[in-house]
Design a protein around this motif. Structure first.
Motif, PDB file in Angstrom:
ATOM      1  N   LYS A 151       0.822  -1.219   0.000  1.00 49.15           N
ATOM      2  CA  LYS A 151       0.000   0.000   0.000  1.00 49.15           C
ATOM      3  C   LYS A 151       0.850   1.260   0.000  1.00 49.15           C
ATOM      4  CE  LYS A 151      -4.446   1.493   1.736  1.00 49.15           C
ATOM      5  NZ  LYS A 151      -5.607   1.131   2.563  1.00 49.15           N
ATOM      6  N   LEU A 154       1.506   2.450  -3.475  1.00 44.01           N
ATOM      7  CA  LEU A 154       0.345   2.834  -4.278  1.00 44.01           C
ATOM      8  C   LEU A 154      -0.011   4.292  -3.989  1.00 44.01           C
ATOM      9  CD1 LEU A 154      -1.844  -0.373  -3.828  1.00 44.01           C
ATOM     10  CD2 LEU A 154      -0.454   0.257  -5.809  1.00 44.01           C
ATOM     11  N   ALA A 158      -5.266   4.794  -1.787  1.00 48.53           N
ATOM     12  CA  ALA A 158      -5.617   3.738  -2.744  1.00 48.53           C
ATOM     13  C   ALA A 158      -6.451   2.667  -2.048  1.00 48.53           C
ATOM     14  CB  ALA A 158      -4.363   3.121  -3.335  1.00 48.53           C
ATOM     15  N   ILE A 160      -7.738  -1.166  -1.782  1.00 47.38           N
ATOM     16  CA  ILE A 160      -7.313  -2.520  -2.159  1.00 47.38           C
ATOM     17  C   ILE A 160      -8.452  -3.490  -1.905  1.00 47.38           C
ATOM     18  CG2 ILE A 160      -5.725  -4.408  -1.695  1.00 47.38           C
ATOM     19  CD1 ILE A 160      -3.608  -2.427  -0.968  1.00 47.38           C
ATOM     20  N   GLU A 183     -10.876   3.717  -9.055  1.00 47.03           N
ATOM     21  CA  GLU A 183      -9.817   2.764  -9.380  1.00 47.03           C
ATOM     22  C   GLU A 183      -9.525   1.956  -8.128  1.00 47.03           C
ATOM     23  OE1 GLU A 183      -6.208   3.255 -12.174  1.00 47.03           O
ATOM     24  OE2 GLU A 183      -5.522   3.907 -10.198  1.00 47.03           O
ATOM     25  N   TYR A 185      -7.448  -1.498  -6.593  1.00 50.32           N
ATOM     26  CA  TYR A 185      -6.416  -2.510  -6.812  1.00 50.32           C
ATOM     27  C   TYR A 185      -6.857  -3.817  -6.170  1.00 50.32           C
ATOM     28  CZ  TYR A 185      -3.532   1.516  -8.056  1.00 50.32           C
ATOM     29  OH  TYR A 185      -3.049   2.651  -8.644  1.00 50.32           O
ATOM     30  N   CYS A 186      -6.460  -4.912  -6.783  1.00 54.45           N
ATOM     31  CA  CYS A 186      -6.816  -6.232  -6.246  1.00 54.45           C
ATOM     32  C   CYS A 186      -5.532  -6.992  -5.928  1.00 54.45           C
ATOM     33  CB  CYS A 186      -7.658  -7.009  -7.245  1.00 54.45           C
ATOM     34  SG  CYS A 186      -8.169  -8.649  -6.668  1.00 54.45           S
ATOM     35  N   ARG A 208      -8.852   0.713 -15.218  1.00 57.53           N
ATOM     36  CA  ARG A 208      -8.993   0.625 -13.768  1.00 57.53           C
ATOM     37  C   ARG A 208      -8.644  -0.762 -13.238  1.00 57.53           C
ATOM     38  NH1 ARG A 208     -14.278   1.296 -11.943  1.00 57.53           N
ATOM     39  NH2 ARG A 208     -14.905   0.295 -13.877  1.00 57.53           N
ATOM     40  N   LYS A 210      -6.461  -3.303 -12.093  1.00 59.85           N
ATOM     41  CA  LYS A 210      -5.092  -3.328 -11.583  1.00 59.85           C
ATOM     42  C   LYS A 210      -4.945  -4.527 -10.638  1.00 59.85           C
ATOM     43  CE  LYS A 210      -3.930   0.794 -13.331  1.00 59.85           C
ATOM     44  NZ  LYS A 210      -2.851   1.005 -14.317  1.00 59.85           N
ATOM     45  N   ILE A 212      -2.704  -7.197  -8.580  1.00 57.36           N
ATOM     46  CA  ILE A 212      -1.390  -7.447  -7.973  1.00 57.36           C
ATOM     47  C   ILE A 212      -1.335  -8.910  -7.551  1.00 57.36           C
ATOM     48  CG2 ILE A 212       0.215  -6.774  -6.152  1.00 57.36           C
ATOM     49  CD1 ILE A 212      -1.367  -4.116  -5.930  1.00 57.36           C
ATOM     50  N   VAL A 248       1.177   1.467 -11.744  1.00 57.52           N
ATOM     51  CA  VAL A 248       0.204   2.460 -11.284  1.00 57.52           C
ATOM     52  C   VAL A 248      -0.186   3.409 -12.410  1.00 57.52           C
ATOM     53  CG1 VAL A 248      -0.099   4.467  -9.774  1.00 57.52           C
ATOM     54  CG2 VAL A 248       0.860   2.341  -8.856  1.00 57.52           C
TER      55      VAL A 248
END
Length: 259
Positions: A151, A154, A158, A160, A183, A185-186, A208, A210, A212, A248
């Protein structure tokens, strides 16, 4: 608390060298344990039970079967067969559901030991004429990723999304994206990708998306790069410190692998 480490140490001292790991139980097995035992990973729990029976018959000595409690009901048929065949299979249950009634299994086991509230594991013995059931609390052997570390790399604030189950994990993330304009993040283990590979064949994925992935390169499904490339998804093979800026700022659906 009796841990998986302690139980496996005792089993090793009793001569058990083979470990069958079923489904999500692999997430609880550390590198040290993988090195200490010859282990086989079987994704389907029902198959894992019969595989353990076959291994025991072939080796003519006991093996251990590691399974998470939420899948224990899938072992009924194989445990009954193990009981009839009188094979010394040790079933280690990683308990994540204290409400499960394990007495339902007692009719098809030679002996059962519940170590969730007991430290008396040093007196552990195993039956030589049928399955032994050992119940312990589920606890991961090692931390595979530090979310806070990810994190920090990011953008500020952000969000998650972290699925808790491997089946359909990426599909659920895509559904979550459809329900928001933000947006998001996964973050999932790399090994989970193979359970949801077809979701990448989705023309509605936008910038969007994203994803990980964390884990060892050996866990990559062999066709992952081909799947991503053919669906115009950027694969960034980086680390927790390298490649994150590119990930990113990418204006395409993106996947990054961190080790």
């Amino acid at each position: 608390m009796v841990t998986l480490d302690r139980i496996l140490d005792v089993l090793e001292s009793l001569g058990i060298k083979e470990l069958i790991v079923a489904d999500t139980a692999i997430d609880f097995l550390g590198e040290k344990q993988k090195e200490s035992f010859k282990y086989s990973f079987i994704a389907d729990v029902r198959s894992a039970g019969f595989f353990a029976l076959g291994k025991t018959q072939t080796l003519q000595q006991g093996v251990a079967l590691l399974v998470e409690s939420k899948y224990i009901s899938h072992l009924y048929t194989s445990m009954v067969e193990i009981w009839f065949q009188q094979m010394p299979v040790v079933v280690i249950v990683l308990d994540t559901n204290d409400d499960f009634d394990y007495s339902l299994l007692h009719r098809c086991v030679r002996q059962a030991k519940d170590y969730r509230d007991s430290e008396d594991y040093k007196e552990l013995t195993i039956a030589d004429n049928g399955p032994t059931l050992l119940i312990i609390h589920a606890a991961n052997s090692e931390q595979v990723v530090d979310i806070s570390s990810v994190k920090k790399l990011l953008p500020k604030d952000a969000q998650i999304y972290k699925p808790t189950d491997k089946y359909g994990a990426i599909s659920k993330y895509v559904g979550f994206l459809y329900g928001t304009k933000n947006e998001v993040y996964c973050l999932i283990p790399l090994s989970w990708v193979k359970f949801d590979l077809n979701i990448f064949n989705n023309r509605y994925l936008d910038k969007r998306f994203k994803l990980i992935l964390h884990g060892e390169m050996a866990d990559i499904p062999c066709e992952l790069e081909q799947w991503l490339t053919s669906n115009q998804i950027e694969l960034i093979d980086g680390s927790i410190k390298e490649g994150m800026d590119e990930f990113v700022n990418n204006n395409r659906p993106s996947v990054i692998i961190i080790k």
